[in-house]
Design a protein around this motif. Structure first.
Motif, mmCIF file in Angstrom:
data_model
loop_
_atom_site.group_PDB
_atom_site.id
_atom_site.type_symbol
_atom_site.label_atom_id
_atom_site.label_comp_id
_atom_site.label_asym_id
_atom_site.label_seq_id
_atom_site.Cartn_x
_atom_site.Cartn_y
_atom_site.Cartn_z
ATOM 1 N N VAL A 48 70.028 60.160 3.819
ATOM 2 C CA VAL A 48 69.484 58.791 3.764
ATOM 3 C C VAL A 48 69.619 58.295 2.319
ATOM 4 O O VAL A 48 69.661 59.099 1.400
ATOM 5 C CB VAL A 48 67.990 58.714 4.183
ATOM 6 N N PRO A 49 69.684 56.978 2.136
ATOM 7 C CA PRO A 49 69.745 56.464 0.758
ATOM 8 C C PRO A 49 68.414 56.675 0.043
ATOM 9 O O PRO A 49 67.368 56.825 0.687
ATOM 10 C CB PRO A 49 70.050 54.979 0.944
ATOM 11 N N SER A 50 68.459 56.683 -1.273
ATOM 12 C CA SER A 50 67.228 56.915 -2.037
ATOM 13 C C SER A 50 66.238 55.778 -1.875
ATOM 14 O O SER A 50 65.033 55.976 -1.877
ATOM 15 C CB SER A 50 67.557 57.140 -3.509
ATOM 16 N N ASN A 51 66.762 54.564 -1.694
ATOM 17 C CA ASN A 51 65.875 53.426 -1.480
ATOM 18 C C ASN A 51 65.773 53.155 0.020
ATOM 19 O O ASN A 51 66.707 52.650 0.626
ATOM 20 C CB ASN A 51 66.424 52.193 -2.210
ATOM 21 N N GLN A 52 64.628 53.471 0.599
ATOM 22 C CA GLN A 52 64.477 53.359 2.058
ATOM 23 C C GLN A 52 63.745 52.108 2.514
ATOM 24 O O GLN A 52 63.709 51.797 3.693
ATOM 25 C CB GLN A 52 63.740 54.587 2.590
ATOM 26 N N LYS A 53 63.176 51.360 1.573
ATOM 27 C CA LYS A 53 62.239 50.317 1.990
ATOM 28 C C LYS A 53 62.906 49.124 2.683
ATOM 29 O O LYS A 53 62.255 48.388 3.393
ATOM 30 C CB LYS A 53 61.378 49.857 0.827
ATOM 31 N N ASP A 54 64.227 48.943 2.485
ATOM 32 C CA ASP A 54 64.900 47.795 3.109
ATOM 33 C C ASP A 54 65.349 48.067 4.535
ATOM 34 O O ASP A 54 65.887 47.185 5.191
ATOM 35 C CB ASP A 54 66.146 47.410 2.291
#
Length: 130
Positions: A48-54
């Motif tokens: 998964v990408p490091s930034n998950q909030k989007d």
């Protein structure tokens, strides 16, 4: 303009490449106390990408005609944690029996599907003992 579409496509392809996941299991049981059916799906995230909030995880339960008979959405940041094990998502409650034939898991960003995975369901594994 076409060049704009291509840049959007390549951006989505780049984002898609940051995800790798499979559906490892789909579970269902009947609760005598609550008189309802309860389903959830286990997803193994390899990447998964490091930034998950989007990102949104959408789990859709489908019947044999590929009709959506129930779906759940949650933010990836809410459900994901770093583990080698499958993560349970798509908790769905129904008061009537759902004849689930397959499950689809999608990663969405701004209503666009970034990546998806589907699997047929082994209905014999559901525990509907009343």
């Amino acid at each position: 303009s076409n060049s704009n579409n291509q840049s959007v496509d390549s951006e989505m392809a780049k984002e898609a490449s940051e995800f790798s996941f499979t559906i490892s299991d789909v579970n269902g049981y009947y609760s005598k106390e609550n008189k309802n059916y309860f389903f959830w799906t286990e997803v193994l995230f390899q990447k998964v990408p490091s930034n998950q909030k989007d990102y949104i995880v959408k789990v859709t339960y489908l019947d044999e005609n590929n009709t959506d008979i129930g779906h759940e959405m949650d933010s990836l940041a809410n459900v994901y944690y770093d583990t080698n094990y499958a993560i349970s998502v798509g908790y769905h409650t129904s008061y009537k029996h759902m004849d689930i034939d397959s499950v689809k898991v999608e990663i969405l960003k701004e209503d666009k599907v970034i990546k998806e995975c589907s699997t047929k369901v082994d209905k014999n594994k559901f525990n509907f003992n009343k």
